[in-house]
Design a protein around this motif. Sequence first.
Motif, PDB file in Angstrom:
ATOM      1  N   LEU A 127      52.411  37.790  49.834  1.00 18.60           N
ATOM      2  CA  LEU A 127      51.276  37.793  50.761  1.00 18.60           C
ATOM      3  C   LEU A 127      51.585  38.641  51.991  1.00 18.60           C
ATOM      4  O   LEU A 127      50.720  39.364  52.488  1.00 18.60           O
ATOM      5  CB  LEU A 127      50.926  36.358  51.173  1.00 18.60           C
ATOM      6  CG  LEU A 127      50.183  35.556  50.115  1.00 18.60           C
ATOM      7  CD1 LEU A 127      50.022  34.117  50.554  1.00 18.60           C
ATOM      8  CD2 LEU A 127      48.816  36.160  49.852  1.00 18.60           C
ATOM      9  N   PHE A 128      52.826  38.571  52.472  1.00 17.99           N
ATOM     10  CA  PHE A 128      53.174  39.403  53.625  1.00 17.99           C
ATOM     11  C   PHE A 128      53.128  40.882  53.265  1.00 17.99           C
ATOM     12  O   PHE A 128      52.710  41.717  54.071  1.00 17.99           O
ATOM     13  CB  PHE A 128      54.548  39.026  54.176  1.00 17.99           C
ATOM     14  CG  PHE A 128      54.498  37.863  55.115  1.00 17.99           C
ATOM     15  CD1 PHE A 128      53.697  37.898  56.238  1.00 17.99           C
ATOM     16  CD2 PHE A 128      55.240  36.727  54.879  1.00 17.99           C
ATOM     17  CE1 PHE A 128      53.634  36.819  57.104  1.00 17.99           C
ATOM     18  CE2 PHE A 128      55.190  35.646  55.729  1.00 17.99           C
ATOM     19  CZ  PHE A 128      54.389  35.693  56.844  1.00 17.99           C
ATOM     20  N   ILE A 129      53.557  41.211  52.048  1.00 22.69           N
ATOM     21  CA  ILE A 129      53.453  42.617  51.631  1.00 22.69           C
ATOM     22  C   ILE A 129      51.991  43.041  51.590  1.00 22.69           C
ATOM     23  O   ILE A 129      51.626  44.131  52.039  1.00 22.69           O
ATOM     24  CB  ILE A 129      54.132  42.818  50.263  1.00 22.69           C
ATOM     25  CG1 ILE A 129      55.643  42.594  50.401  1.00 22.69           C
ATOM     26  CG2 ILE A 129      53.878  44.222  49.730  1.00 22.69           C
ATOM     27  CD1 ILE A 129      56.413  42.700  49.109  1.00 22.69           C
ATOM     28  N   CYS A 130      51.127  42.149  51.092  1.00 24.42           N
ATOM     29  CA  CYS A 130      49.695  42.463  51.047  1.00 24.42           C
ATOM     30  C   CYS A 130      49.139  42.700  52.444  1.00 24.42           C
ATOM     31  O   CYS A 130      48.389  43.649  52.676  1.00 24.42           O
ATOM     32  CB  CYS A 130      48.922  41.322  50.379  1.00 24.42           C
ATOM     33  SG  CYS A 130      49.186  41.242  48.612  1.00 24.42           S
TER      34      CYS A 130
ATOM     35  N   VAL B 169      34.826  52.239  59.265  1.00 26.72           N
ATOM     36  CA  VAL B 169      36.260  52.538  59.219  1.00 26.72           C
ATOM     37  C   VAL B 169      36.782  52.494  57.771  1.00 26.72           C
ATOM     38  O   VAL B 169      37.756  53.145  57.428  1.00 26.72           O
ATOM     39  CB  VAL B 169      37.024  51.521  60.095  1.00 26.72           C
ATOM     40  CG1 VAL B 169      38.505  51.827  60.125  1.00 26.72           C
ATOM     41  CG2 VAL B 169      36.455  51.522  61.498  1.00 26.72           C
ATOM     42  N   HIS B 170      36.088  51.690  56.951  1.00 28.43           N
ATOM     43  CA  HIS B 170      36.604  51.469  55.602  1.00 28.43           C
ATOM     44  C   HIS B 170      36.239  52.573  54.618  1.00 28.43           C
ATOM     45  O   HIS B 170      36.665  52.535  53.480  1.00 28.43           O
ATOM     46  CB  HIS B 170      36.087  50.138  55.049  1.00 28.43           C
ATOM     47  CG  HIS B 170      36.576  48.963  55.836  1.00 28.43           C
ATOM     48  ND1 HIS B 170      36.096  47.704  55.663  1.00 28.43           N
ATOM     49  CD2 HIS B 170      37.506  48.874  56.810  1.00 28.43           C
ATOM     50  CE1 HIS B 170      36.691  46.885  56.504  1.00 28.43           C
ATOM     51  NE2 HIS B 170      37.546  47.566  57.205  1.00 28.43           N
ATOM     52  N   THR B 171      35.404  53.506  55.024  1.00 25.88           N
ATOM     53  CA  THR B 171      35.039  54.544  54.063  1.00 25.88           C
ATOM     54  C   THR B 171      36.259  55.417  53.792  1.00 25.88           C
ATOM     55  O   THR B 171      37.031  55.751  54.688  1.00 25.88           O
ATOM     56  CB  THR B 171      33.893  55.423  54.601  1.00 25.88           C
ATOM     57  OG1 THR B 171      34.222  55.797  55.936  1.00 25.88           O
ATOM     58  CG2 THR B 171      32.583  54.697  54.568  1.00 25.88           C
ATOM     59  N   GLY B 172      36.411  55.761  52.551  1.00 27.51           N
ATOM     60  CA  GLY B 172      37.542  56.602  52.183  1.00 27.51           C
ATOM     61  C   GLY B 172      38.858  55.850  52.135  1.00 27.51           C
ATOM     62  O   GLY B 172      39.926  56.454  52.121  1.00 27.51           O
TER      63      GLY B 172
ATOM     64  N   GLU C 260      38.264  42.328  61.223  1.00 30.38           N
ATOM     65  CA  GLU C 260      38.221  43.779  61.079  1.00 30.38           C
ATOM     66  C   GLU C 260      38.577  44.217  59.674  1.00 30.38           C
ATOM     67  O   GLU C 260      38.182  45.291  59.232  1.00 30.38           O
ATOM     68  CB  GLU C 260      39.171  44.435  62.085  1.00 30.38           C
ATOM     69  CG  GLU C 260      38.668  44.323  63.506  1.00 30.38           C
ATOM     70  CD  GLU C 260      39.680  44.869  64.489  1.00 30.38           C
ATOM     71  OE1 GLU C 260      40.159  45.996  64.264  1.00 30.38           O
ATOM     72  OE2 GLU C 260      40.002  44.159  65.462  1.00 30.38           O
ATOM     73  N   ALA C 261      39.354  43.393  58.977  1.00 35.20           N
ATOM     74  CA  ALA C 261      39.725  43.758  57.613  1.00 35.20           C
ATOM     75  C   ALA C 261      38.675  43.282  56.616  1.00 35.20           C
ATOM     76  O   ALA C 261      38.794  43.546  55.431  1.00 35.20           O
ATOM     77  CB  ALA C 261      41.075  43.167  57.261  1.00 35.20           C
ATOM     78  N   ALA C 262      37.653  42.562  57.093  1.00 35.84           N
ATOM     79  CA  ALA C 262      36.679  41.972  56.180  1.00 35.84           C
ATOM     80  C   ALA C 262      36.028  43.044  55.322  1.00 35.84           C
ATOM     81  O   ALA C 262      35.612  44.088  55.813  1.00 35.84           O
ATOM     82  CB  ALA C 262      35.610  41.225  56.974  1.00 35.84           C
ATOM     83  N   GLY C 263      35.976  42.777  54.030  1.00 36.89           N
ATOM     84  CA  GLY C 263      35.222  43.652  53.146  1.00 36.89           C
ATOM     85  C   GLY C 263      35.990  44.824  52.581  1.00 36.89           C
ATOM     86  O   GLY C 263      35.410  45.647  51.881  1.00 36.89           O
TER      87      GLY C 263
ATOM     88  N   TYR D 218      47.636  46.482  56.845  1.00 39.93           N
ATOM     89  CA  TYR D 218      47.972  46.985  58.184  1.00 39.93           C
ATOM     90  C   TYR D 218      48.256  48.487  58.155  1.00 39.93           C
ATOM     91  O   TYR D 218      47.867  49.220  59.055  1.00 39.93           O
ATOM     92  CB  TYR D 218      49.181  46.223  58.728  1.00 39.93           C
ATOM     93  CG  TYR D 218      49.505  46.582  60.159  1.00 39.93           C
ATOM     94  CD1 TYR D 218      48.752  46.043  61.197  1.00 39.93           C
ATOM     95  CD2 TYR D 218      50.530  47.456  60.465  1.00 39.93           C
ATOM     96  CE1 TYR D 218      49.021  46.377  62.509  1.00 39.93           C
ATOM     97  CE2 TYR D 218      50.812  47.789  61.778  1.00 39.93           C
ATOM     98  CZ  TYR D 218      50.058  47.249  62.794  1.00 39.93           C
ATOM     99  OH  TYR D 218      50.311  47.575  64.083  1.00 39.93           O
ATOM    100  N   GLU D 219      48.933  48.937  57.101  1.00 38.30           N
ATOM    101  CA  GLU D 219      49.222  50.369  57.016  1.00 38.30           C
ATOM    102  C   GLU D 219      47.953  51.199  56.955  1.00 38.30           C
ATOM    103  O   GLU D 219      47.917  52.331  57.419  1.00 38.30           O
ATOM    104  CB  GLU D 219      50.051  50.656  55.752  1.00 38.30           C
ATOM    105  CG  GLU D 219      51.520  50.400  55.928  1.00 38.30           C
ATOM    106  CD  GLU D 219      52.286  50.665  54.645  1.00 38.30           C
ATOM    107  OE1 GLU D 219      52.055  51.721  54.028  1.00 38.30           O
ATOM    108  OE2 GLU D 219      53.091  49.810  54.262  1.00 38.30           O
ATOM    109  N   ARG D 220      46.904  50.619  56.389  1.00 36.76           N
ATOM    110  CA  ARG D 220      45.668  51.382  56.247  1.00 36.76           C
ATOM    111  C   ARG D 220      44.766  51.261  57.460  1.00 36.76           C
ATOM    112  O   ARG D 220      44.119  52.222  57.854  1.00 36.76           O
ATOM    113  CB  ARG D 220      44.914  50.914  55.001  1.00 36.76           C
ATOM    114  CG  ARG D 220      45.525  51.452  53.726  1.00 36.76           C
ATOM    115  CD  ARG D 220      44.931  50.767  52.522  1.00 36.76           C
ATOM    116  NE  ARG D 220      45.378  51.368  51.280  1.00 36.76           N
ATOM    117  CZ  ARG D 220      46.607  51.340  50.806  1.00 36.76           C
ATOM    118  NH1 ARG D 220      47.559  50.749  51.527  1.00 36.76           N
ATOM    119  NH2 ARG D 220      46.921  51.893  49.663  1.00 36.76           N
TER     120      ARG D 220
END
Lengths: 502, 621
Positions: free
Chosen positions: A346-349, A443-446, A364-367, A354-356
């Motif tokens: 889970l931490f790796i996930c 932000v999530h596009t691409g 903010e990570a939703a979706g 976070y890297e992205r």
Amino acid sequence: MTLSSLTEGIPVLSVLIFSPLLAAATAVLIPNDRLLRWWSLVSTTAIAVFSLALYCRFDPATARFQFAEHAAWVPWLKIDYSLGVDGISVLLVLLTTLIMPLCVLASWRYIKARVKEFMICMLVMEAAMVGVFCALDAVLFFVFWEAMLIPMALMIGVWGGPRRIYASIKFFIYTMAGSVLLLVALIALRLQTGSFSIPGMMGQPYAESFQIWVCAAFILSFAIKVPMFPFHTWLPAAHVEAPTAGSVILASVLLKMGTYGFLRFCLPITPLATHAFAPYLLWFSVVAILYGGFTALAQSDMKKLVAYSSVGHMGFATLGIFVLNTNGLEGAIMVMINHGVTTGALFICVGIIYERLHTRDLGEAAGIGKSMPVFMGFLGMFCLSSLAFPGTNSFIGEFLVLAGGFAHAKLLVVCAVPGVVLAAAYMLRLLQRVAWGGENNPVHTGLKDLEWREILTLAPLLFFVLWIGLHPQPLIRIMHVSVLHLIDQVNLALPQAAALLP
Amino acid sequence: MTPVTQALLVLLLPLVSAAVIALFLRRQGGIATLVSVSVAAALAAVSLNLILGGERFTASMEWLRFGNFAVSLGFKFDDLAAVMLFVVSFVGFFIHLFSTGYMREDAARGRYFGGLSIFMFAMLGIVFADNLFMMFIFWELVGFSSYLLIGHWHERQSASDAAKKAFIVNRVGDFGFLLGILMCYWVHGTVNLTELGATHDGGGIIYSRLIPLLLFCGAIGKSAMMPLQVWLPDAMEGPTPVSALIHAATMVAAGIYMLCRIEVLMVPDALQVIMWVGTTTALYAALCAIVQRDIKKVLAYSTLSQLGYMVAAFGLGSSSFELNGVAIAAGVGAAMFHLTTHAFFKALLFLGSGSVIHGCQHEQDIFKMGGLKSKMPLTFWTFTIGVAAIIGMPGFAGFFSKDAILLLALQKNPAVFAILALTAVLTAFYMVRMWKLVFFGATRSEHAAHAHESGFSMTLPLIVLAVLSAVGGYSGIFGRIAGSVAYLVPHAEGADHTTILIVSLAVMIVGAGSAWWFYKSDATDTLEAKSRGLFRGLTVLKESFDVLYDYYVAKVQQRFAMLLNFLEQIFLAGLIIRGCAGLVGLMGLGGRALHVGSLHAYVYWFLFGLVLLWAYAAGVF
């Protein structure tokens, strides 16, 4: 097995401890970051493969310490260099060596500055962690125990997030405070038995008051490491600031040191005191399960959420340990290993997210799942594992712990089982938000789905989730005799020690 | 092939299908459909062979051994399992077939059919399981596949919330189930269903009651009994074939199946509780169904009500029903009989509603339909058969199974009989209301005006299920599939027979007639227009549970979590931990303050120390 015949006559444990150090020393000479990453990956992988010799050659029919090595170290203080593993520690050594290459893979991109120093820290860390699980001399144990803190504190303090210095110091001082008590207890035992040999300390007829004090010191120092409620506040702080690999090592291996300490020191050395303290520790475990569950529900930082879920899971481990029966103890060891696999994953996930996105905020990570289906597949499986879904590894462990608890005290289990419902609530909340939540975020596009390196990092962990979930018998087989022996040690002492009482 | 191999094949085929789809066919919706449907067809054929072959067997292998604690994986294929297998595989296949038409334009067909296959695997696991532990594993797995399928259209917030709600509410029930299994193991030393049947020692007065009731908690969650019924109406967010398969015919019935499996553990006190939970749910859900506007929600509440019937039947008639002087588990017979017929007609009704929804461009409000009789004739006639079956029209399947339950109630408990009869009135009332509003009168919306009959892949399942709903109640049909379970179904004789017949005819005519006469084909609810108070009351009744639980989750639980988190930040991490650190810091500061670097100060401290030493030496303190 060829691996077992190849390693015949080689001191496996010493090789496992010293080869990471050798790799670290070699790393000093490597100038190129790219090469360094490959070097660390190759060396940790080689060590992991080599460690499989332990699995192949281990004899599960005996509770004796195996692969034993013995040499005088500081003769005038009777300190020895003595190593060995039983059915409990061998599994933890394997967990450590197998998780390390994945940690290197997980920091491939994440660590951009001071790569050399980071990799050296990781390798030194590996040596110290393996050392802790193998040491059979109290001083040797303590040296490894303390040696572990330095690279970990550096990892948090140098490569961590914005509040890294605070987290690093808190982690260091908190665990240091525990270690001091451990040292005092070990010296007290040395004065009684005349040697620092850990097996020599077991099964001795210590007076009850002596046991109480020694055991109290043990419990405090290990409870901080586990961490048990209410000594857990260093954990979320350290996790949030640590880099991905640091969090993984922290969750997968470091927390196990606490529970390992209970199994190696409290139970066999001070059995009477363990019986005396167990009822309180059981209730603290139940509180940890519920408390971890509730606080995880309140988090919006994904790392914090997983960190508090760790508090709950480790509560299951301590619950299993202190019911002091076979099911409970075997369940506790399973929980320890499962927690290492699942929480590490889970931490790796979270690190991948976070890297992205450079955020760990759930909102903010939703979706992001909409554009990362493969990642969602992995995350989904690990979330299911974390909420102890049948067919995954955690279910076996937690079920055994509950079965053990049930035979011990029904009320305990009735109070602990809501923790399972809470786990479903907070894990589904995480999964739901990440997979499906939110409006379409520009932000999530691409956003790129997992690359091969990341799949390679997560796939072995998924394999373990399912393997342990569906076929845990090999693990049980390895630990079973050692656990029976441990139960004997903690229970046989009862009449024997009772005779000593005035 | 030996029967065991066949059973293994039936169990593993859908798993293979799910794995293949998940790994390779996520984007190839067409191929995924083909794989999933042909697997469903194959397993329906093999199971039919297995059921009619007549061979009944048990087979198991040890899976795990922890010291003295062993868990096995095994098949227990008796007549009870055979009935359930028939329902799951046969109804399941037709719903797969229906889905090919219904989901044709869906972009995520691969995921959908993969989910259906996982569901089939999990559900068949429950059917075959020979011990409670194995049953629990598959029990959770059906919950998960239901989670996936309810949330299929996850772009809708309501769908993904409903999926989460279903999973968590089920977990609450499973909490009891898990405790029950642990307790069962602890008391009886086994969780194997066959071995449990052989133990006669109930484990004392407390445990003999606690074990069945805790296990019943699992059924409360899965079969959506009160007070955990809230997830089922919300689960209608899933695609309609899913509602038909999972939330009407099979998964929700798994709770009843599980109860029948553990019938040997039951004691009269536990049965009393089970009976009342079932009866209350039956009445409550029927009342709620009256004020629904959404065609699927009406059916969902009707499902709840019928499940209540089954649970009540189980509670009423187990172990002590006398037939020709021999005690039989009549509750099991009646419950399984109704489960089977209900699976036929409720799957039919759901698929019919799916056909209507599909025809009306995904319009689900019954007040915006109307006049569909001529536009969708095939759907209309099959749906009518479904309605006839559920309201207990003589000659149709529901008539026989409902009568068996009413008979049990009549002989056992007049109060329950009265409530169940009232429920039957309400059932006829809300079903005919819906039927009239959907198919008769004037067309009340644009979508309904352009409605058209669905394609062959959707109408064929309707026809087959309509035939089963019509004839499934005759003992020639049910007896053929159910074998010995069919003998457990109670049959009325003499005066009872007359009473039951009169009562069931009367309730049907009263309910259906009043609905036909009362409701106008209008865009507003006639009940709302004529009797506002009653309508409000029923709406509040329906919503009260949701309001209460939402309040608990949002206001109590979440706030408690926030409070704990806050307290931790302030007290534990702040006051205590930082306080300790601060104390050390203060001591440091104090020590530093003494070292000011001025000679005067040092001389002063030196003298002070000297005085203290002197005083000590002189024995002042």
